[in-house]
Write a protein that holds these residues in place. Structure first.
Motif, PDB file in Angstrom:
ATOM      1  N   ASN A 401       0.809  -1.218   0.000  1.00  0.00           N
ATOM      2  CA  ASN A 401       0.000   0.000   0.000  1.00  0.00           C
ATOM      3  C   ASN A 401       0.842   1.268   0.000  1.00  0.00           C
ATOM      4  O   ASN A 401       0.319   2.358   0.204  1.00  0.00           O
ATOM      5  N   ALA A 402       2.146   1.130  -0.237  1.00  0.00           N
ATOM      6  CA  ALA A 402       3.053   2.260  -0.054  1.00  0.00           C
ATOM      7  C   ALA A 402       2.752   3.422  -0.985  1.00  0.00           C
ATOM      8  O   ALA A 402       2.941   4.581  -0.612  1.00  0.00           O
ATOM      9  N   SER A 403       2.282   3.155  -2.194  1.00  0.00           N
ATOM     10  CA  SER A 403       2.144   4.225  -3.180  1.00  0.00           C
ATOM     11  C   SER A 403       0.928   5.112  -2.949  1.00  0.00           C
ATOM     12  O   SER A 403       0.825   6.181  -3.537  1.00  0.00           O
ATOM     13  N   TRP A 404      -0.009   4.677  -2.076  1.00  0.00           N
ATOM     14  CA  TRP A 404      -1.210   5.495  -1.890  1.00  0.00           C
ATOM     15  C   TRP A 404      -1.592   5.721  -0.440  1.00  0.00           C
ATOM     16  O   TRP A 404      -2.478   6.527  -0.154  1.00  0.00           O
ATOM     17  N   ALA A 407       0.384   6.000   5.765  1.00  0.00           N
ATOM     18  CA  ALA A 407       0.654   5.155   6.930  1.00  0.00           C
ATOM     19  C   ALA A 407       1.432   3.904   6.558  1.00  0.00           C
ATOM     20  O   ALA A 407       1.997   3.246   7.429  1.00  0.00           O
ATOM     21  N   SER A 408       1.449   3.546   5.271  1.00  0.00           N
ATOM     22  CA  SER A 408       2.152   2.347   4.803  1.00  0.00           C
ATOM     23  C   SER A 408       3.353   2.706   3.942  1.00  0.00           C
ATOM     24  O   SER A 408       3.810   1.886   3.141  1.00  0.00           O
ATOM     25  N   ASP A 409       3.860   3.911   4.099  1.00  0.00           N
ATOM     26  CA  ASP A 409       5.009   4.360   3.295  1.00  0.00           C
ATOM     27  C   ASP A 409       6.278   3.695   3.815  1.00  0.00           C
ATOM     28  O   ASP A 409       7.119   4.313   4.469  1.00  0.00           O
ATOM     29  N   LEU A 410       6.412   2.416   3.522  1.00  0.00           N
ATOM     30  CA  LEU A 410       7.511   1.614   4.047  1.00  0.00           C
ATOM     31  C   LEU A 410       8.096   0.727   2.958  1.00  0.00           C
ATOM     32  O   LEU A 410       7.384   0.248   2.071  1.00  0.00           O
ATOM     33  N   ALA A 411       9.391   0.510   3.066  1.00  0.00           N
ATOM     34  CA  ALA A 411      10.081  -0.442   2.197  1.00  0.00           C
ATOM     35  C   ALA A 411      11.167  -1.123   3.013  1.00  0.00           C
ATOM     36  O   ALA A 411      11.721  -0.539   3.962  1.00  0.00           O
ATOM     37  N   ARG A 526       6.723   9.040  10.024  1.00  0.00           N
ATOM     38  CA  ARG A 526       6.035  10.099   9.295  1.00  0.00           C
ATOM     39  C   ARG A 526       4.912  10.721  10.106  1.00  0.00           C
ATOM     40  O   ARG A 526       3.925  10.086  10.427  1.00  0.00           O
ATOM     41  N   ASP A 527       5.033  11.973  10.396  1.00  0.00           N
ATOM     42  CA  ASP A 527       3.930  12.628  11.089  1.00  0.00           C
ATOM     43  C   ASP A 527       2.824  12.986  10.107  1.00  0.00           C
ATOM     44  O   ASP A 527       3.045  13.129   8.914  1.00  0.00           O
ATOM     45  N   PHE A 528       1.614  13.082  10.643  1.00  0.00           N
ATOM     46  CA  PHE A 528       0.441  13.377   9.830  1.00  0.00           C
ATOM     47  C   PHE A 528       0.619  14.721   9.110  1.00  0.00           C
ATOM     48  O   PHE A 528       1.169  15.658   9.686  1.00  0.00           O
ATOM     49  N   PHE A 538       2.100  10.668  14.741  1.00  0.00           N
ATOM     50  CA  PHE A 538       2.890   9.752  13.921  1.00  0.00           C
ATOM     51  C   PHE A 538       2.078   8.488  13.625  1.00  0.00           C
ATOM     52  O   PHE A 538       1.305   8.019  14.464  1.00  0.00           O
ATOM     53  N   PHE A 539       2.282   7.941  12.443  1.00  0.00           N
ATOM     54  CA  PHE A 539       1.673   6.666  12.113  1.00  0.00           C
ATOM     55  C   PHE A 539       2.379   5.559  12.902  1.00  0.00           C
ATOM     56  O   PHE A 539       3.602   5.463  12.873  1.00  0.00           O
ATOM     57  N   PRO A 540       1.651   4.700  13.617  1.00  0.00           N
ATOM     58  CA  PRO A 540       2.294   3.659  14.431  1.00  0.00           C
ATOM     59  C   PRO A 540       2.924   2.568  13.574  1.00  0.00           C
ATOM     60  O   PRO A 540       2.340   2.126  12.586  1.00  0.00           O
TER      61      PRO A 540
END
Length: 750
Positions: A401-404, A407-411, A526-528, A538-540
């Motif tokens: 879900n990283a591209s959209w 909260a899931s901007d992770l790699a 990443r903060d909101f 922050f996203f947990p």
């Protein structure tokens, strides 16, 4: 907690355990049959931390199927009998009908052709009459096959220990099964039988480990008839789907079944070894159930007795400490990683295991195609602390879900060569999904993504975690239910102890590190995107723990270490959020926060000269103050004014200045919001100009101000000394009240 998938069941056969805890000697009519061998396997060179077993290595291992799929394990103890765990078949005191179960024997991989394997129907299931739940023991079951198994090289029975049999503590034994390879992480295709070596632990050692508070302060009483195996440091264990399977130990060239996989707190967690049913304890019960079966189970005499009774004293128990999250001092992060991609600024992330780095996926997505991360990894490098050379990257795995989803901007980036963790660098700890970071936790901000270095000294990055209710409702929806402790939070809110004037950290280039018992956890990323709204949210990370664990097969997920719930105890009552505006829920006051932000809407209005007035923040650009405090009598000229936010009462006033306006009158609704009811009339601390009648004027001037609906204000509590009585909440304002109020528009500087 039980290590299998529980299903609805129906009562079948329950049998008592006569003499279950007594040694039994064989009578002349009970001599072991000589024509049935046991505990022999073919010579050979996942379960948590395990590996693929070789075909024929564990010929007594069986798979118990229900509804067309594997549910539990078991062991063949005689041609017509299988030993397993009671909890596989029981729910609410009833048993599954035997006809709904089948036994698969001689199977190695459960995907594809089952060469040499065969299936048998189940004629009866027997469990002890005193079994109720796994934590109370007696977790074993016998399955009587409708027809005997076909014995051969791939199908053989295991030997059973007599009640007098003693397994030496520290013995290396083996557990097998097709269960999960990690918590909530099923065994992947082709579903090959897994094996893992586990050490037998003495009762005193096991009780010592389980007496340490674990997930949500849970402890366990080790009872007679239970057996522990594993390691204090964890990382190797049985898991869901392995229930009922055997734990076997080799003695004199034969394999004896020491235990039946029963339960555990999670899988492979530190100081939480697996708990097994001790087979030797139930010799008499097993013999009684299979009486008359020919041939029956084999209970060989123990090849050799232990030299001494290996009772381990409690003081020999060594509690394993976390292997992650240790930093020499705050800010010196040994897990800090910089990912160098040609043509881009360095991307900051964190080392989470020997081979994996966690970082924002947005660092690596092509601007022209957000769904297609680059694949030219040969030129990528990772810089780690105290490493003389850069590490090369073997693989990039981005969150689906990283591209959209921010909260899931992770790699995850896999290093070509694992790093040695005996010295720096060290991995950061990651929280399990049920982790509850306590309000008041000491936290720090760390660089994340393509952020610039922090402005000012490192002290500016200190933070204290606020309560989940306050954080969730500030950024959540009106009426939304607040996640309870143990449920993954939607956001984590730290309140910074200090912050540069005029700077609001308005970017997403920070991660949140929180400390428990000297160990640092990566708590948030990443903060909101919230402008300068306070506090930052922050996203947990904990919601992504299973994904990180699945990809890395070795990241350091760690149990909660701090359990001080405070005088009010655990928060268990469901709470909902108060009225909400586009700038956050109005009137929220954090229960625990650094001095100066307990009343986050208070402002200091500094008027040219020596006056300081109290102001109220109504919207991001507007403050309400008393006219008499700001303007000189008879004057219409507005003096030079400075407004300070977020520090009211926390900082001493400049020399010669004094507060010339009494605080405003605030009342709290039953939903938890604080409402501005009145502003002090000049010269009085008891008379107030009511705010309600000025709604039209304030709303027309400040379109962003939020007023409770007419149906909202009557819901005042009827008691409590710090709350307003109903008559005050409904007080009417003076026609001249507008002359007592002044609205200040703020010029926000960054």
């Amino acid at each position: 907690m039980a290590r299998h998938l529980l299903l609805p069941v129906v009562m079948l056969v329950i049998s008592p355990i006569p003499g279950a805890f007594q040694d039994s000697a064989l009578s002349p009519t009970q001599e072991e049959p000589e024509d049935l061998d046991c505990g022999r396997s073919e010579p050979s060179a996942r379960i948590v931390g395990g590996s693929d077993a070789q075909p024929g290595t564990w010929p007594w291992q069986v798979s118990l199927h229900h509804g067309g799929g594997h549910i539990c394990g078991g062991s063949l103890i005689a041609p017509s009998w299988v030993l397993s765990a009671a909890h596989c078949f029981m729910t609410n005191g009833t048993l599954e009908p035997a006809a709904e179960w089948s036994v698969l024997l001689g199977v190695h991989s459960q995907d594809g052709p089952l060469d040499g394997a065969h299936t048998r129907a189940v004629a009866a299931i027997v469990v002890p009459v005193n079994y109720s739940q796994v934590e109370l023991g007696a977790d074993l079951a016998l399955l009587h096959l409708a027809s005997p198994a076909s014995l051969g090289p791939a199908v053989r029975p295991v030997c059973l220990p007599r009640a007098s049999h003693r397994f030496v503590h520290g013995t290396a034994c083996w557990a097998t099964g097709w269960g999960d390879v990690q918590e909530a992480d099923p065994l992947p295709l082709p579903w090959v039988l897994q094996e893992v070596e586990l050490r037998l632990l003495g009762e005193a050692t096991c009780q010592c480990l389980y007496s340490q508070p674990g997930p949500f302060n849970l402890t366990l009483q080790i009872l007679p008839g239970m057996l522990c195996a594993g390691y204090p440091e964890g990382r190797r264990d049985t898991c869901q789907g392995d229930s009922g399977g055997p734990l076997v130990c080799e003695e004199g060239g034969r394999w004896f079944q020491a235990g039946i996989t029963s339960f555990g707190f999670g899988c492979g967690r530190r100081n939480r070894p697996g708990v097994f049913t001790a087979v030797a304890t139930y010799e008499a019960w097993i013999r009684e159930q299979v009486m008359g079966s020919e041939p029956g189970p084999v209970f060989p005499t123990q090849p050799q007795k232990p030299q001494s009774d290996p009772q381990e004293p409690r003081e020999n128990c060594t509690i394993a400490l976390p292997e992650c999250g240790k930093a020499p001092r705050p800010g010196a992060w040994p897990w800090e990683a910089q990912v160098i991609v040609p043509g881009s600024r360095p991307c900051h992330g964190a080392l989470v295991s020997e081979s994996w780095v966690l970082a924002p996926a947005s660092c690596f997505l092509h601007p022209s195609s957000s769904d297609s991360p680059p694949r030219d990894l040969d030129a990528w490098r990772v810089l780690l602390p105290s490493r003389p050379r850069a590490e090369r990257v073997a693989r990039l795995v981005q969150h689906e879900n990283a591209s959209w989803d921010d909260a899931s901007d992770l790699a995850l980036l896999q290093l070509r060569t694992p790093v040695n963790l005996s010295a720096a660098p060290r991995p950061v700890c990651l929280p399990h999904p049920e982790h509850y970071f306590l309000p008041g936790s000491r936290c720090r901000l760390a660089r994340w993504g393509r952020g610039e270095p922090a402005l000012g000294p490192g002290a500016l990055l200190e933070a204290e975690l606020l309560g989940g209710w306050w954080c969730h409702c500030l950024y959540g929806r009106q009426g939304a239910a607040v996640p309870l402790p143990g449920d993954p939070p939607h956001a984590l809110c730290p309140a910074y102890q200090e912050e540069e004037a005029g700077h609001c950290w308005n970017d997403s280039h920070w991660s949140l590190l929180c400390q428990e018992e000297g160990t640092w956890f990566l708590a948030g990323i990443r903060d909101f995107p919230s402008g300068c709204l306070r506090p930052r949210a922050f996203f947990p990370v904990q919601t992504h723990g299973p994904w990180i664990s699945h990809v890395t097969q070795g990241a350091y997920l760690e149990d909660q270490l701090t359990w001080d719930w405070g005088p009010d105890g655990e928060e268990t009552e469901t709470q909902t959020c108060p009225p909400h505006t586009q700038h956050g829920a109005c009137g929220l006051r954090p229960e625990a926060a650094p001095v100066g932000v307990l009343w986050p809407w208070l402002a200091e209005v500094h008027v040219a000269g020596d006056r300081v007035c109290t102001g109220i923040l109504l919207a991001p650009g507007w403050v309400l103050a008393a006219t008499h405090c700001v303007l000189r009598p008879g004057s219409t000229t507005v003096p030079y004014i400075e407004v300070y936010l977020g520090r009211a009462g926390a900082s001493p006033l400049p020399q010669g200045h004094q507060m010339t306006s009494a605080p405003p009158l605030l009342c709290q609704t039953t939903e938890g919001s604080w409402v501005l009811v009145g502003m002090a009339v000049q010269g009085s601390r008891e008379l107030f100009a009511a705010i309600g009648p000025e709604e039209a004027w304030i709303s027309q001037t400040v379109g962003e101000a939020h007023f409770l609906p007419s149906s909202g204000s009557p819901h005042w509590p009827t008691g409590g000394s710090n709350l307003c009585p109903p008559e005050l909440a409904k007080a009417s304002g003076s026609p001249r009240a507008v002359h007592f109020l002044l609205l200040l528009t703020l010029l926000i500087q960054s």
